[in-house]
Write an enzyme that holds these catalytic residues in place. Structure first.
Site, PDB file in Angstrom:
ATOM      1  N   GLU A  93       0.790  -1.234   0.000  1.00  0.00           N
ATOM      2  CA  GLU A  93       0.000   0.000   0.000  1.00  0.00           C
ATOM      3  C   GLU A  93       0.825   1.289   0.000  1.00  0.00           C
ATOM      4  OE1 GLU A  93      -3.556   0.417  -0.032  1.00  0.00           O
ATOM      5  OE2 GLU A  93      -3.276  -1.620  -0.773  1.00  0.00           O
ATOM      6  N   SER A 145     -52.268 -25.913  39.091  1.00  0.00           N
ATOM      7  CA  SER A 145     -52.314 -26.680  40.330  1.00  0.00           C
ATOM      8  C   SER A 145     -51.539 -26.021  41.465  1.00  0.00           C
ATOM      9  CB  SER A 145     -51.771 -28.095  40.104  1.00  0.00           C
ATOM     10  OG  SER A 145     -52.593 -28.776  39.174  1.00  0.00           O
TER      11      SER A 145
END
Length: 477
Positions: free
Chosen positions: A87, A472
């Site tokens: 680069e 229940s």
């Protein structure tokens, strides 16, 4: 002669004065609205937050950008050298802009304009940092001038290593990878220090255009780009000629990162996600790299999900078969089959089941095509007769007459009894839903949780968001 000399001298002075004046005015104009480059000193990258189980296994990841931040001093020297070589070969010598590269690029671009070819750039790594952090990707002369001015200023406040650290951790390298460490995992399933020269050179060639050099879709272009980077490294005497030639002959073998032993706990993960956001806010979870240790036990989680699904399926089958999902229009063309396959792609609630299209119904069997792979499957009348739960509901079917149960182009759910021998039987996705929670009574830790049969079908967590029904529970009172 003397007057001519004086005239030329005055013209040169005037030209120099005009050039300097215009340059100063230009600099004043472009520096007025430059972004605050000093914020780079306090750079805080957006990194992945991770959730872990009680035994330290990875449970989930949260991020906006998949980034793994690695300090530049912990990066292998060869990785740094490859990116610099590819680069910005003069990175360690220039002060933000490379005048030699700009001059060469200008000459090349004059030829390219004449030939109608794509223009080349001469941006340094520092200029790329300025663009990535402080500017947009707009292609214009204004942006390039601002980029150059910012690069000169950045070089005054940051060291070369600090600039490299910003660049190598921020740059986008394709496949949702931000930074070299994430790209190393996503492309090769390796950490940076495990990469070989060929893999490093490939990654160093990606900043120019990751999508152009995909290791599978654009393999030839990827190899050409990788070998270009190797040549640059050879020119800069980073690698020997023998190493460069030997490496350039290698194929690109991409091995995507896969998380092993993935723990299925979507309801639990979503509950933790909401709790973390409530306490620390969304920004912290998605950007600040939190490590969250949860109480979940992977073994109990797997058992809990299987138990919940088995219970819901058994309850659902006690109420009989509800019939096909739908009857679709499918002719004998491949196009129609693909259309149906796409329509029912990722159908919620399947898990270990399959969807099949009824192609033919006879007195003895039904012929199916599995939507997942187009495989042909047969279910005999005898097998359907022994599937006792079909007639558990209010609706009664004549099991002796298969045509009363199925029609051509029905979409039905089947489950493999033995996938090797193509042995399948009729099944269905439960309509009923439920939840399960496993809690350690000694300390209240949630060891397992599932808030429903299928998260993709319903994200509503029946373990934490549904209102309790007494059932229940009132009996002791």
């Amino acid at each position: 002669m003397y007057k001519t000399f004086i005239y030329i001298f005055l013209v040169l002075i005037l030209s120099t004065f005009l050039f300097l004046t215009l340059s100063i005015l230009g600099i004043i104009k472009y520096t007025k609205d430059l972004p605050d480059y000093k914020q780079l000193r306090e750079y805080s990258p957006s990194v992945i937050s991770r959730l872990y189980t009680g035994d330290g296994s990875l449970l989930a990841e949260f991020s906006i950008q998949k980034r793994i931040f690695v300090p530049v001093e912990n990066m292998p020297d060869l990785v740094i050298a490859a990116f610099v070589s590819a680069e910005d070969k003069n990175f360690f010598n220039h002060k933000g802009i490379d005048l030699n590269s700009i001059f060469k690029a200008s000459i090349i671009n004059i030829k390219h304009i004449y030939q109608g070819r794509r223009l080349v750039g001469a941006s340094t790594i520092t200029q790329q940092v300025a663009k990535n952090f402080l500017l947009s990707s707009e292609v214009s002369l204004n942006r390039k001038i601002k980029e150059a001015l910012l690069a000169l200023r950045i070089e005054r406040i940051l060291t070369k290593n600090e600039i490299l650290e910003l660049y190598l951790n921020e740059i986008f390298l394709g496949q949702r990878s931000y930074g070299v460490a994430a790209a190393s995992l996503n492309y090769f399933n390796k950490s940076l220090d495990e990469l070989d020269l060929a893999e490093i050179a490939y990654l160093a060639g990606l900043p120019k255009g990751p999508n152009n050099y995909h290791p599978v879709r654009n393999k030839s272009a990827a190899i050409i780009r990788r070998n270009y980077v190797l040549n640059r490294m050879l020119e800069d005497k980073i690698v020997s000629q023998e190493e460069a030639i030997k490496t350039s002959m290698k194929p690109i073998v991409s091995k995507k990162y896969k998380k092993n032993n993935k723990i299925y706990a979507p309801y639990f993960i979503e509950e933790v996600r909401r709790k973390v956001i409530d306490k620390y806010e969304e920004n912290a979870l998605y950007k600040e790299g939190l490590h969250v240790i949860t109480t979940i036990d992977p073994v109990l989680q797997e058992f809990a999900i299987k138990a919940l699904r088995r219970g819901l399926e058994a309850y659902d089958k006690r109420h009989g078969w509800r019939g096909p999902i739908e009857n679709t229009v499918i002719k004998n063309s491949e196009k129609d089959f693909l259309k149906a396959k796409n329509k029912f792609l990722n159908f919620p609630g399947l898990h270990d089941k399959n969807l099949g299209i009824v192609k033919k119904v006879t007195s003895n069997q039904i012929q199916l095509l599995l939507l997942s792979n187009g495989k042909e499957v047969f279910i005999s009348k005898e097998k359907i007769n022994t599937t006792k739960w079909i007639n558990n509901g209010e609706k009664k079917y004549d099991l002796e007459n298969l045509k009363s149960l199925f029609k051509e182009n029905d979409i039905i759910v089947v489950k493999a009894i033995n996938s090797v021998t193509n042995d399948f039987n009729l099944d269905q996705i439960p309509k009923v839903n439920g939840a399960i929670v496993v809690i350690d009574p000694r300390n209240g830790r949630v060891l397992a949780m599932s808030g429903g049969y299928d998260f993709d079908n319903s994200e509503f967590n029946r373990a934490t968001q549904a209102k309790r029904q007494p059932g229940s529970a009132f009996k002791p009172f």
